[in-house]
Scaffold this motif. Structure first.
Motif, PDB file in Angstrom:
ATOM      1  N   PRO A 178      53.373  29.953  61.803  1.00 20.39           N
ATOM      2  CA  PRO A 178      52.107  29.543  62.432  1.00 20.39           C
ATOM      3  C   PRO A 178      51.072  30.657  62.395  1.00 20.39           C
ATOM      4  CG  PRO A 178      53.979  29.421  63.994  1.00 20.39           C
ATOM      5  CD  PRO A 178      54.513  29.907  62.703  1.00 20.39           C
ATOM      6  N   GLU A 179      51.538  31.936  62.518  1.00 21.29           N
ATOM      7  CA  GLU A 179      50.555  33.034  62.537  1.00 21.29           C
ATOM      8  C   GLU A 179      49.793  33.103  61.219  1.00 21.29           C
ATOM      9  OE1 GLU A 179      54.295  34.906  63.354  1.00 21.29           O
ATOM     10  OE2 GLU A 179      53.831  32.897  64.046  1.00 21.29           O
ATOM     11  N   ALA A 216      47.521  30.111  60.695  1.00 24.48           N
ATOM     12  CA  ALA A 216      46.302  30.194  61.505  1.00 24.48           C
ATOM     13  C   ALA A 216      45.342  31.216  60.901  1.00 24.48           C
ATOM     14  CB  ALA A 216      46.664  30.584  62.924  1.00 24.48           C
TER      15      ALA A 216
END
Ligand code: CFM
Ligand code: HCA
Length: 542
Positions: free
Chosen positions: A533-534, A537
């Motif tokens: 997710p990092e 994003a």
């Protein structure tokens, strides 16, 4: 394993060209064909050997690659000097895995060297001929080779250096054979142009220079075998067991003298037709040596090819010996094949390679139960797809034959394999008989998709749609394919494997493919951003 649902090739074709601009789509649609036949049984017309649309990422190489790297590269005792910027030499330096084995330590082997004139700005502005002469002199002083050949890279043609004049001058001065090739990279539409230039050059400058006649019963030349991964060593072993002697190989494990002497053979056995058919034709026309098409990829093809050669000589002793060799080699092959087949049966392969292997490797996959669902060449011509009718003039006496008439019929038929039965009958009446060989399409499933000069974009689409079990191509495709979770086998360099030709080669190949398509590792492949997710994003990924 085993699949029942294969996507409709017409539908796939539509999807592959859907995003192209109209003109590009029209052009590409001639080179993407479901494998159908017309009412006479002829394969569909295949668009091939045409220029790649600029901007499309192609697999193809250049004319210089075909001349220097492919045809002349595997010859060990000619100094192959590249006239051009150093990069053209560096990137062609030992990348093709063509092996060689000089008979003794005393024999020359320049294959590991990289000879270049290292052109600089100054040579581009003031001309590079002086530098070329100096390089030839330097190579001669250091190595005293039998012959030096010169390869022209793009700038040579653009600035007008005359490599042939330099070659003539240095040949005179040094007293060895020096000859040049006008194989500038930009010529033609692919490396295929380079094959033709190399074939013509070697025929003009080397063939026929040495008339020594080998004392042997069955003398052949093996044309179109380049000893990638040691293939030619295995073929040599088998021919040796059969009592068939090689006068020359074009050009795997070859030497200058073999080329010079090849006109003394009885028969030409042609393996990679695409790269060397020109030499086969010239040897037939000038010296009356007939040629047959053979294939040493796969156990069945190898046995069939040996029988075909024995059949040509038509001597009971040779036929018997060939049968004995086949009988001795087959049990081990059968054993491995049956074991591997249990795990590979029904799996789907795709191959997009050069001008020969995308066809010749289909048979060996079939031996272990794998199907080729889509295939194509990078640079082959229509005859490699659709097949070629060849005039059957085996055993015709060269002197008594009307060469001109033969040439006309040859030209008319070579690129026009499509004849109706009536046309065939008419030709037969004129006394023209044909031996025929089939191209790739005749050996493929009716629902397979044939794609010429496939692009990077189409490759990715194709994998998405078919999800094959194995994809075969070259180094440029390798990692992109693997990143999509599909095992990828290089059919050019064989990765680090081989030999794959002949009987022992077939066993190697079965085992390698088994390892690849049955490895569980591919199912675990995740792109770096998947599940992060990092990262997603940070870079805005979906
Ligand atoms: Fe013939 Fe070849 Fe091939 Fe070829 Fe080639 Fe090659 Fe090939 Mo790479 S000569 S056409 S130009 S079989 S180098 S050994 S593997 S593309 S399919
Ligand atoms: C060439 C040589 C090549 C490239 C292979 C590849 C070979 O075309 O110049 O793209 O992996 O077999 O080495 O075909």
């Amino acid at each position: 394993t085993g699949r029942t649902e294969i996507p409709d090739p017409e539908m796939v074709k539509k999807e592959l060209i859907a995003k192209y601009p109209t003109k590009v789509a029209r052009k590409r649609s001639k080179q993407i064909m479901p494998n159908t036949t017309d009412e006479c049984g002829n394969p569909t017309v295949m668009g091939a050997n045409v220029r790649t649309v600029p901007g499309i990422i192609t697999q193809r190489g250049c004319c210089y690659a075909g001349c220097k790297g492919v045809i002349m590269g595997p010859t060990r005792d000619i100094v192959n000097l590249v006239h051009g910027p150093i990069g053209c030499s560096f990137y062609a330096w030992l990348t093709r895995r063509n092996q060689t084995r000089p008979p003794t330590d005393q024999d020359d082997n320049y294959m590991t060297y990289c000879f270049s004139t290292d052109m600089q700005d100054n040579d581009i502005v003031f001309g590079g001929e002086k530098k070329l002469k100096a390089a030839i002199q330097e190579a001669y002083d250091n190595f005293k080779p039998k012959a030096i050949s010169i390869f022209s890279t793009c700038p040579v043609g653009l600035i007008g250096d005359d490599v042939h004049a330099v070659a003539r001058e240095m040949k005179e001065k040094l007293g060895i054979n020096v000859f040049g090739f006008s194989c500038e990279g930009y010529k033609g539409v692919s490396q295929s142009a380079g094959h033709h230039i190399a074939n013509n050059g070697i025929f003009t400058h080397v063939v026929g220079e040495n008339d020594t006649i080998m004392d042997a019963d069955y003398k052949i030349n093996l044309l179109g075998e380049y000893n990638i991964g040691g293939d030619a060593f295995e073929i040599d072993r088998i021919l040796g067991l059969c009592g068939i002697s090689l006068v020359s190989t074009f050009s795997g494990n070859s030497s200058y003298d073999q080329f010079a002497n090849c006109h003394t053979a009885d028969l030409n056995a042609v393996m990679c037709h695409r790269s060397i058919n020109y030499v086969a034709d010239m040897l037939e026309i000038r010296y009356g040596i007939p040629w047959i098409k053979i294939n040493f990829i796969g156990a069945q093809a190898t046995a069939k090819s040996l029988r075909k050669i024995a059949q040509y000589f038509d001597e009971p002793e040779l036929i018997e010996r060939v049968e004995a060799v086949i009988a001795a080699e087959l049990p081990e092959i059968e054993r491995v094949k049956e074991e591997v087949k249990q795990r590979c049966e029904g799996k789907l392969a795709m191959m997009f390679v050069g001008g020969s292997r995308a066809h010749s490797y289909q048979g060996i996959f079939k031996e272990i139960g794998m199907r080729t669902i889509s295939a194509g060449y990078e640079f082959a011509h229509r005859d490699d797809y659709e097949g070629r009718r060849v005039i059957d003039d085996i055993k015709v006496d060269a002197d008594s034959r009307n060469i001109q008439e033969l040439e006309i019929t040859r030209d008319e038929t070579r690129y026009n394999p499509r004849k109706t039965e009536a046309e065939m009958a008419e030709l037969a009446e004129k006394g023209v008989a044909f031996k025929e060989y089939n191209g790739m399409m005749a050996d493929m499933d009716p629902n397979a998709l044939v794609i010429d000069d496939i692009s990077q974009y189409e490759t990715e689409k194709l994998i998405e749609i078919y999800k094959p079990d194995l994809y075969c191509a070259g180094i440029k495709e390798k990692y992109a394919v693997q990143k999509s979770g599909i095992p990828m086998k290089q059919l050019h360099s064989y990765d680090s494997g081989g030999p794959y030709a002949g009987f022992k080669g077939a066993i190697n190949f079965y085992k390698e493919i088994d390892r690849m398509v049955n490895s569980k590792v591919w199912g675990y492949i995740q792109a770096p951003w998947q599940g992060s997710p990092e990262l997603s994003a940070k870079y805005g990924w979906e």
